[in-house]
Design a protein around this motif. Structure first.
Motif, mmCIF file in Angstrom:
data_model
loop_
_atom_site.group_PDB
_atom_site.id
_atom_site.type_symbol
_atom_site.label_atom_id
_atom_site.label_comp_id
_atom_site.label_asym_id
_atom_site.label_seq_id
_atom_site.Cartn_x
_atom_site.Cartn_y
_atom_site.Cartn_z
ATOM 1 N N GLY A 104 -4.002 -3.438 -11.935
ATOM 2 C CA GLY A 104 -2.979 -2.662 -11.251
ATOM 3 C C GLY A 104 -2.700 -3.069 -9.831
ATOM 4 N N THR A 105 -3.652 -3.705 -9.161
ATOM 5 C CA THR A 105 -3.452 -4.106 -7.773
ATOM 6 C C THR A 105 -2.811 -5.489 -7.719
ATOM 7 N N ARG A 106 -2.232 -5.813 -6.567
ATOM 8 C CA ARG A 106 -1.625 -7.126 -6.381
ATOM 9 C C ARG A 106 -2.649 -8.233 -6.615
ATOM 10 N N GLU A 107 -3.851 -8.045 -6.091
ATOM 11 C CA GLU A 107 -4.894 -9.059 -6.253
ATOM 12 C C GLU A 107 -5.233 -9.263 -7.723
ATOM 13 N N SER A 128 0.121 0.848 -6.804
ATOM 14 C CA SER A 128 1.045 1.364 -5.795
ATOM 15 C C SER A 128 2.327 0.559 -5.860
ATOM 16 N N ALA A 129 3.348 1.037 -5.145
ATOM 17 C CA ALA A 129 4.623 0.319 -5.115
ATOM 18 C C ALA A 129 4.454 -1.065 -4.506
ATOM 19 N N ILE A 152 6.781 -7.260 -12.120
ATOM 20 C CA ILE A 152 7.514 -5.995 -12.096
ATOM 21 C C ILE A 152 6.859 -5.005 -13.049
ATOM 22 N N SER A 153 7.088 -3.740 -12.763
ATOM 23 C CA SER A 153 6.530 -2.645 -13.562
ATOM 24 C C SER A 153 7.651 -1.899 -14.264
ATOM 25 N N ASN A 154 7.376 -1.486 -15.495
ATOM 26 C CA ASN A 154 8.312 -0.665 -16.261
ATOM 27 C C ASN A 154 8.072 0.827 -16.008
ATOM 28 N N ALA A 155 7.341 1.144 -14.929
ATOM 29 C CA ALA A 155 7.004 2.529 -14.562
ATOM 30 C C ALA A 155 6.172 3.165 -15.679
#
Length: 354
Positions: A104-107, A128-129, A152-155
């Motif tokens: 879930g994190t950028r890393e 997070s966004a 990208i996330s599909n929410a």
């Protein structure tokens, strides 16, 4: 040119995504060529072929060596525990659909890029966004995609269901406050019988014997997509013992005076404009099972619309939390791909101008 896709995490949403792609008009444009899932291949084949919620797979499912075969198309199956353990580049992957929920994190998500996946589409909101390049609800902000995004996330399924409705109400009447209660079918983080497995003590209780309140990030998800409503949205969630199809009880105070008939007309008109994707409207007498395998993000039940005074509004919104969400993932994938740059300045799926 066919886009080559991989699915990382072949659980409920991973399998629904494959099915939704199979049933979509885009099936010839996108091909799943790899699946990474720790489960054994025999179980993967079986759960692809037969599904207790969505029925038999609409095609021929077989195996051959280390591959799943769908209608003659070979999908290489790996069983790695980390993104780095899969040679995505050697398989020519254009995009990985991340459905495991573990990253879930950028890393963490960067590990897919570093391992050879050019782009990642998430089946969850991300931590997070800031951890994703864009969070997309199709029909709300998908047209803001430029093609330069890598992650990208599909929410979430609930965000996809409620954001289009809140957006309509706010534009028409002005939303002062909103209280959202999700009535959600059971999920695989709940046990069939009481057992030690979760830090949320309520989720140690039997999923099929109780109505169970759980934590939800829906309010944050709404504010991420509709920042103008920041500080005006609260949410709670309740799990109920059904396999699929959920609902949102939406209570809203609005600035402009409203009537039930006017609100229903607004929503019915919007559903008519967007009936092929995100919204539907009904006044027929329904139970949740009627919306199983429904591809819409949200179905407004006009028979349940209520207004108290002139400013307090209550709506009931149905959604198939599996199939509707997977269908939007296909839509977002397709739109995103249309934005990707190519060497000659044209998207590979677009026709060359005459």
């Amino acid at each position: 040119m066919t886009l080559r896709l991989a699915i990382n995490g072949y659980g409920r949403i991973g399998r629904c995504f494959l099915r939704a792609l199979q049933e979509s008009p885009f099936r010839e444009r996108y091909r799943v060529v790899a699946i990474n899932e720790p489960a054994d291949l025999a179980s993967i084949e079986y759960l692809t072929r037969f599904d207790s919620t969505h029925g038999r797979f609409p095609g021929v499912v077989e195996t051959d060596g280390d591959a799943l075969i769908i209608d003659g198309q070979r999908i290489l199956v790996s069983h790695a525990d980390t993104p780095e353990a899969v040679d995505w580049a050697a398989q020519g992957i254009d995009l990985v659909v991340e459905c495991s929920g573990r990253y879930g994190t950028r890393e963490e998500l960067q590990r897919f890029l570093d391992a050879g996946c050019p782009r990642v589409l998430l089946s969850h909101p991300g931590t997070s966004a800031e951890d994703v390049d864009a969070t997309v609800v199709y029909g709300i902000n998908h047209e803001a995609l430029t093609g330069a995004e890598r992650i990208i996330s599909n929410a979430s399924c609930t965000t996809n269901a409620v954001v289009p409705v809140l957006d309509l109400l706010d534009r028409a009447y002005g939303v002062d406050q909103a209280m959202l209660t999700t009535i959600h079918s059971v999920m695989n983080d709940q046990p069939l019988i009481d057992g030690y497995h979760h830090t949320d003590l309520r989720r140690t209780r039997s999923a099929m014997q109780s109505i169970i309140p759980v934590a939800t990030g829906l309010a944050r998800g709404v504010e991420r997509l509709l920042p103008r409503l920041t500080g005006r949205v609260q949410a709670k969630a309740i799990r109920v013992p059904t396999l699929n199809v959920s609902a949102i009880e939406l209570a809203v105070t609005v600035h402009q005076p409203v009537s039930a008939d006017a609100v229903n007309q607004l929503l019915a008109d919007a559903a008519h404009r967007h009936h092929q994707s995100r919204l539907a409207y009904t006044e027929q007498v329904h139970a949740s099972i009627d919306f199983n395998h429904d591809p819409h993000s949200a179905v407004i039940d006009g028979g349940q619309t209520r207004v108290c005074g002139a400013h307090l509004l209550s709506l009931l919104v149905w959604f198939d939390n599996e199939w509707g969400f997977a269908s939007r993932m296909v839509d977002v994938l397709h739109h995103w791909h249309q934005c990707w740059p190519t060497a000659n300045g044209l998207n590979s799926l677009q026709e060359t101008p005459q």
